[in-house]
Design an enzyme around this catalytic site. Structure first.
Site, PDB file in Angstrom:
ATOM      1  N   GLN A 132      73.893 -72.193 -60.604  1.00 33.83           N
ATOM      2  CA  GLN A 132      74.443 -72.268 -61.964  1.00 33.83           C
ATOM      3  C   GLN A 132      75.398 -73.448 -62.035  1.00 33.83           C
ATOM      4  O   GLN A 132      76.483 -73.409 -61.453  1.00 33.83           O
ATOM      5  CB  GLN A 132      75.188 -70.955 -62.248  1.00 33.83           C
ATOM      6  N   SER A 135      80.638 -75.057 -64.131  1.00 35.81           N
ATOM      7  CA  SER A 135      82.012 -75.554 -63.997  1.00 35.81           C
ATOM      8  C   SER A 135      82.046 -77.029 -63.626  1.00 35.81           C
ATOM      9  O   SER A 135      81.164 -77.529 -62.916  1.00 35.81           O
ATOM     10  CB  SER A 135      82.751 -74.757 -62.925  1.00 35.81           C
ATOM     11  N   GLU A 250      76.245 -62.514 -66.318  1.00 30.10           N
ATOM     12  CA  GLU A 250      77.127 -62.647 -65.162  1.00 30.10           C
ATOM     13  C   GLU A 250      78.119 -61.496 -65.155  1.00 30.10           C
ATOM     14  O   GLU A 250      78.346 -60.857 -64.143  1.00 30.10           O
ATOM     15  CB  GLU A 250      77.893 -63.972 -65.225  1.00 30.10           C
ATOM     16  N   GLU A 378      93.194 -63.809 -65.713  1.00 27.29           N
ATOM     17  CA  GLU A 378      93.823 -64.094 -67.008  1.00 27.29           C
ATOM     18  C   GLU A 378      92.778 -64.138 -68.122  1.00 27.29           C
ATOM     19  O   GLU A 378      93.001 -63.607 -69.216  1.00 27.29           O
ATOM     20  CB  GLU A 378      94.588 -65.427 -66.952  1.00 27.29           C
TER      21      GLU A 378
HETATM   22  C1  LIG Z   1      84.059 -68.346 -55.094  1.00 24.40           C
HETATM   23  C2  LIG Z   1      83.757 -69.054 -56.377  1.00 24.40           C
HETATM   24  C3  LIG Z   1      82.437 -69.248 -56.747  1.00 24.40           C
HETATM   25  C4  LIG Z   1      82.125 -69.921 -57.936  1.00 24.40           C
HETATM   26  N1  LIG Z   1      80.812 -70.130 -58.255  1.00 24.40           N
HETATM   27  C5  LIG Z   1      80.501 -70.870 -59.372  1.00 24.40           C
HETATM   28  C6  LIG Z   1      79.153 -71.203 -59.679  1.00 24.40           C
HETATM   29  O1  LIG Z   1      78.215 -70.851 -58.968  1.00 24.40           O
HETATM   30  N2  LIG Z   1      78.896 -71.953 -60.762  1.00 24.40           N
HETATM   31  C7  LIG Z   1      79.889 -72.392 -61.578  1.00 24.40           C
HETATM   32  O2  LIG Z   1      79.581 -73.056 -62.563  1.00 24.40           O
HETATM   33  N3  LIG Z   1      81.193 -72.095 -61.325  1.00 24.40           N
HETATM   34  C8  LIG Z   1      81.514 -71.343 -60.234  1.00 24.40           C
HETATM   35  N4  LIG Z   1      82.836 -71.053 -59.951  1.00 24.40           N
HETATM   36  C9  LIG Z   1      83.875 -71.603 -60.811  1.00 24.40           C
HETATM   37  C10 LIG Z   1      84.638 -70.558 -61.630  1.00 24.40           C
HETATM   38  O3  LIG Z   1      83.862 -70.133 -62.701  1.00 24.40           O
HETATM   39  C11 LIG Z   1      85.929 -71.245 -62.077  1.00 24.40           C
HETATM   40  O4  LIG Z   1      86.699 -71.501 -60.936  1.00 24.40           O
HETATM   41  C12 LIG Z   1      86.716 -70.393 -63.033  1.00 24.40           C
HETATM   42  O5  LIG Z   1      86.040 -70.259 -64.249  1.00 24.40           O
HETATM   43  C13 LIG Z   1      88.117 -70.981 -63.272  1.00 24.40           C
HETATM   44  O6  LIG Z   1      88.046 -72.299 -63.676  1.00 24.40           O
HETATM   45  P1  LIG Z   1      88.924 -73.421 -62.975  1.00 24.40           P
HETATM   46  O7  LIG Z   1      88.673 -73.315 -61.526  1.00 24.40           O
HETATM   47  O8  LIG Z   1      88.631 -74.707 -63.627  1.00 24.40           O
HETATM   48  O9  LIG Z   1      90.419 -73.026 -63.233  1.00 24.40           O
HETATM   49  P2  LIG Z   1      91.222 -73.247 -64.601  1.00 24.40           P
HETATM   50  O10 LIG Z   1      90.383 -72.870 -65.747  1.00 24.40           O
HETATM   51  O11 LIG Z   1      91.812 -74.610 -64.616  1.00 24.40           O
HETATM   52  O12 LIG Z   1      92.353 -72.189 -64.418  1.00 24.40           O
HETATM   53  C14 LIG Z   1      93.582 -72.429 -63.693  1.00 24.40           C
HETATM   54  C15 LIG Z   1      94.516 -71.293 -63.997  1.00 24.40           C
HETATM   55  O13 LIG Z   1      94.811 -71.310 -65.402  1.00 24.40           O
HETATM   56  C16 LIG Z   1      94.545 -70.066 -65.963  1.00 24.40           C
HETATM   57  N5  LIG Z   1      94.059 -70.215 -67.339  1.00 24.40           N
HETATM   58  C17 LIG Z   1      93.093 -71.023 -67.806  1.00 24.40           C
HETATM   59  N6  LIG Z   1      92.904 -70.826 -69.119  1.00 24.40           N
HETATM   60  C18 LIG Z   1      93.772 -69.866 -69.494  1.00 24.40           C
HETATM   61  C19 LIG Z   1      94.055 -69.209 -70.710  1.00 24.40           C
HETATM   62  N7  LIG Z   1      93.369 -69.463 -71.845  1.00 24.40           N
HETATM   63  N8  LIG Z   1      95.011 -68.265 -70.710  1.00 24.40           N
HETATM   64  C20 LIG Z   1      95.690 -67.965 -69.577  1.00 24.40           C
HETATM   65  N9  LIG Z   1      95.484 -68.553 -68.403  1.00 24.40           N
HETATM   66  C21 LIG Z   1      94.521 -69.475 -68.365  1.00 24.40           C
HETATM   67  C22 LIG Z   1      93.458 -69.484 -65.092  1.00 24.40           C
HETATM   68  O14 LIG Z   1      93.419 -68.065 -65.200  1.00 24.40           O
HETATM   69  C23 LIG Z   1      93.895 -69.931 -63.722  1.00 24.40           C
HETATM   70  O15 LIG Z   1      94.872 -69.052 -63.227  1.00 24.40           O
HETATM   71  C24 LIG Z   1      83.178 -70.368 -58.769  1.00 24.40           C
HETATM   72  C25 LIG Z   1      84.493 -70.176 -58.389  1.00 24.40           C
HETATM   73  C26 LIG Z   1      84.802 -69.529 -57.213  1.00 24.40           C
HETATM   74  C27 LIG Z   1      86.230 -69.336 -56.844  1.00 24.40           C
END
Ligand SMILES: Cc1cc2nc3c(=O)[nH]c(=O)nc-3n(C[C@H](O)[C@H](O)[C@H](O)COP(=O)(O)OP(=O)(O)OC[C@H]3O[C@@H](n4cnc5c(N)ncnc54)[C@H](O)[C@@H]3O)c2cc1C
Lengths: 410, 367
Positions: A132, A135, A250, A378
């Protein structure tokens, strides 16, 4: 009120069990499930594929899928029963969940006939593995902020940009990727969804080392990668609709999990480790804490039973079904941290040097990922408060603004 | 898997909810709180007429002969309305004790009065601050007479029929005392004035054995387990009401140009409160199942139900005030009635800490 199968459910369970008995070995209940992919190396993929093919030949793969796609149109409760039963046997962990659980259903809903004919069968049999590609470095929780572009060129689309955190990409033949095709539209409106061949030129996959050392996810770079237009899923600039279908699936597949070391193991550990010169289990603060873990674990599991009841009756589960990961992931993290505390200084060791072969340390290192993947704590609280409780949605700085004009941090 | 209440049970619950919405608005609890009345006699009579006071009492003793699942749902509605009546003391404690351990004669004599609401019952265990030490009670039962002091006793000052845990030559025993014979009843000031608390002094009061002499503590423990499950439903009903009021208020109250319900610090805490109530409800369901089916797991299930419901309601009681701001701290607003009720219900059967300890003991015994 009871916990019994209906006669139909019992019959289905017996049928599943009969096939599993003939084709797999029972797992000792105390033995942990077979290791995850990262620990297994390449051999794990082969074994998982062999098991999947065996299931497919016997009609036990993707059982909820319609018959025309090779499923058996099983009900949701049958799917739960199958998973419960399969979980009792020594079977390789599935590495097909993202494809079969999320992307397959998306193609069935939004794909062309040609796409369904080409992709669904090998996905069901585990011959082709899927990832997928959602991100990006600048778009996670705010997925619609994605920047990877796709530009039409003849019958192809030319894709440039970067995806990240892509689980399993290094083993995958196919991926589903959301791209920006109109930067001047508001952000949700300019997105198009494609199927991309992970072996095509212009795709570079670099495994990312995770905090526990393994590489479950990757970064994936796209440089002038060409995707034929026939691989587009849904209309141009209407990809958000398909992405939502994927994310809904998902949410229903994540949180099903559970398993791993539990309260029983904590009680045993607290007998073995000392505190104040006596077994830690005699310490009142230890007892209070373990009681709390037990209560939350049970609360979660009976909440699951309520959800199953709704599924079994063929009705939509109530809002209570949405709290699984929000409760389960932090609980896992706290229990692991507590177990390490019980071990005192020795809690700082890992793997073979640690007590119980480091299962708690491993759980502790894995738990932060659970709290992020598939919607962070969150974001889940936002979802519960907005969709379940009906509270107002976030004030947005990007509402009605063209994507290209939205403020960014970089 | 059928881990839910039946349609008929839900219908009963709906009837109870509608009835209490009509007959027991929060103003009724407030009226009791602001008067010298210890409970609403009128509501008490009405609930008796509805058959609730004899919910699980067999029909031959004047009860409705319902199961525990039905009673659990009634309890939830009683909690939701903050009904100012001695329902928990009389129904989950006294009646249950007599159903479980009474002789046929005792059932005939007492259950009929309890079912009809002619007598208010309670169970007296505590003898001052500290845990409910079942084995260490000082109140003595000898040669048909009871001597000692029980405090606090929920609804003790208004009780007509008291089941007392006492020390005997054989160890401990439960005995039944007539509240009008040889008992000095004193009202105590309750943290929740909609629920009465009393002190009972027995000076050679005539009493009769309930169940086996020597088995008092074990019997009391059984009664407490059963009451804990029912009380958990009551607590959840109260928590749900507090949650609804809080949510409604945050949607209507504006600050900084927007409803306070749009601030994430509020939304996320409401999500957490909701989550806490969901978990508590699931544990309470399991307790009800164990109670109805006399499962071996009732002991652990009761602990989980009790602790989780107490935690959920205490959180609801704190948040209803916090999210109302200054008005939440006034006597005039109803918020403090929930805050008070949360603590009272969380303590009368023993604190959450005691039940967590009991849970671990039971898990150890089962291992
Ligand atoms: C083990 C693992 C597997 C994954 N596998 C996949 C995959 O196969 N494919 C894929 O596409 N993605 C994958 N991901 C990505 C995952 O979907 C993202 O890490 C997740 O959506 C968070 O996005 P970010 O890492 O950009 O963090 P951010 O969105 O930048 O978040 C950083 C912090 O800000 C907080 N935050 C952000 N927005 C808000 C809001 N509106 N209100 C309050 N707090 C907020 C978040 O909760 C977090 O604490 C994976 C992640 C992990 C850890």
């Amino acid at each position: 009120m009871d916990f019994e199968d209906t006669p139909e459910e019992a019959a289905f369970r017996a049928e599943a069990r009969a096939w599993l008995d003939a084709n797999a070995k029972l797992r000792n209940p105390d033995e942990p499930p077979m290791g995850m992919l990262e620990e297994e190396g390449g051999g794990g993929v082969k074994r998982a594929q062999q098991w999947q093919a065996k299931k497919a030949d016997a009609g036990w793969a993707c059982i909820t899928w319609p018959k025309e796609y090779g499923g058996r149109a099983a009900s949701s409760i049958q799917s739960v029963i199958w998973n419960q039963e399969e979980g009792r046997y020594r079977t390789p962990p599935s590495i097909f969940g993202i494809g079969q659980g999320m992307l397959g259903p998306t193609i069935m809903t939004h794909g062309t006939q040609e796409q369904k004919d080409r992709y669904i069968q090998p996905m069901l049999r585990g011959e082709e593995i899927w990832c997928q590609l959602f991100s990006e470095p600048a778009a996670g929780s705010d997925l619609a902020g994605l920047r990877t572009t796709a530009v039409k060129d003849g019958d192809d689309w030319v894709v440039n940009g970067q995806k990240i955190w892509t689980t399993g990409a290094q083993f995958c033949k196919w991926g589903m990727i959301v791209t920006r095709t109109d930067p001047h539209a508001v952000k949700h409106a300019g997105i198009t969804y494609f199927i991309v061949d992970m072996e095509s030129p212009g795709v570079e996959i670099r495994p990312i080392k995770q905090i526990a050392g393994a590489s479950g996810f990757n970064e994936v770079f796209f440089t002038d990668c060409r995707i034929p237009d026939k691989n587009r899923v849904g209309a141009v600039n209407d990809g958000w609709r398909g992405a939502i279908t994927t994310l809904m699936n998902e949410r229903s597949s994540i949180g099903a999990g559970g398993g791993g070391a539990g309260v029983k193991d904590l009680l045993r550990l607290a007998k073995q480790c000392k505190r104040n010169g006596r077994p830690a289990i005699e310490d009142s603060s230890v007892r209070q804490q373990i009681a709390d873990f037990y209560i939350r674990t049970k609360g979660l599991s009976y909440t699951g039973s309520r959800t199953l009841t709704a599924i079994s009756k063929g009705t939509t589960p109530g809002p209570e079904s949405s709290i699984g990961k929000l409760v389960g992931a932090p609980l896992r993290q706290q229990m692991a941290a507590f177990a390490m505390d019980l071990q005192g200084a020795a809690g700082s060791l890992v793997n073979q040097d640690a007590a119980e072969e480091g299962i708690w340390q491993l759980a502790w290192l894995g738990a932060p990922g659970m709290r992020l993947a598939g919607g962070t704590d969150e974001i889940l609280r936002n979802i519960v408060s907005e969709r379940v409780l009906g509270l107002p949605s976030e004030m947005r700085a990007d509402k009605g603004v063209a994507f290209s004009d939205i403020p960014t941090g970089s | 898997m059928n881990f839910d209440f039946s349609e008929e049970q839900k219908l009963l619950q709906k009837t109870a909810r509608d009835f209490l919405a009509d007959q027991a608005p929060l103003s009724l609890a407030r009226a009791v709180m602001e008067s010298d009345n210890k409970y609403s006699e009128e509501l008490w009579k009405e609930t008796a007429e509805m058959g609730w006071l004899g919910a699980t009492i067999p029909e031959e003793y004047g009860g409705a002969g319902f199961g525990y699942l039905e009673l659990a749902l009634l309890a939830q509605e009683v909690g939701r309305s903050l009904a100012p009546i001695p329902f928990s003391s009389s129904v989950y404690l006294a009646s249950e004790a007599i159903i479980a351990f009474g002789s046929d004669d005792q059932k005939k004599k007492y259950l009929t009065r309890l079912a009809a609401g002619d007598a208010i019952g309670t169970v007296a265990i505590a003898e001052g601050p500290g845990e409910l030490g079942l084995e260490s009670v000082e109140t003595r039962f000898e040669a048909g007479k009871l001597t000692g002091k029980k405090t606090p006793v929920p609804d003790g000052d208004i009780a007509d029929l008291i089941v007392v845990l006492a020390k005997t030559a054989a160890g401990t025993a439960l005995v039944i005392v007539d509240g009008d014979a040889g008992v000095d009843k004193k009202s105590l000031e309750s943290i929740d004035p909609t629920r009465a608390m009393g002190q009972l002094t027995f000076d050679g009061a005539p009493a009769e054995l309930l169940g086996a002499d020597g088995e008092g503590a074990a019997q009391a423990e059984k009664i407490l387990d059963r009451a804990a499950v029912l009380m958990a439903f009551e607590q959840i009903g109260t928590a749900e009401r507090a949650f609804d009021i809080t949510k409604e208020y945050t949607l209507g109250r504006y600050a900084f140009g927007r409803p306070i319900a749009s601030f994430q610090a509020i939304k996320h805490r409401l999500a957490d409160l909701y989550t806490s109530i969901v978990l508590a409800t699931s544990n309470a369901y399991y307790g009800a199942w164990a109670l109805e089916n006399s499962s071996d797991e009732l002991g652990t299930a009761a602990c989980a139900a009790r602790v989780n419901a107490t935690e959920a309601l205490e959180l609801a009681g704190e948040e209803i005030i916090q999210m109302h701001g200054g008005v939440g701290f006034t006597w005039e607003y109803d918020c403090h009635m929930f805050y008070r009720r949360s603590k009272l219900t969380g303590l009368v059967l023993g604190s959450a800490a005691e039940w967590r300890e009991k849970l671990i003991q039971r898990l150890e015994a089962a291992a």
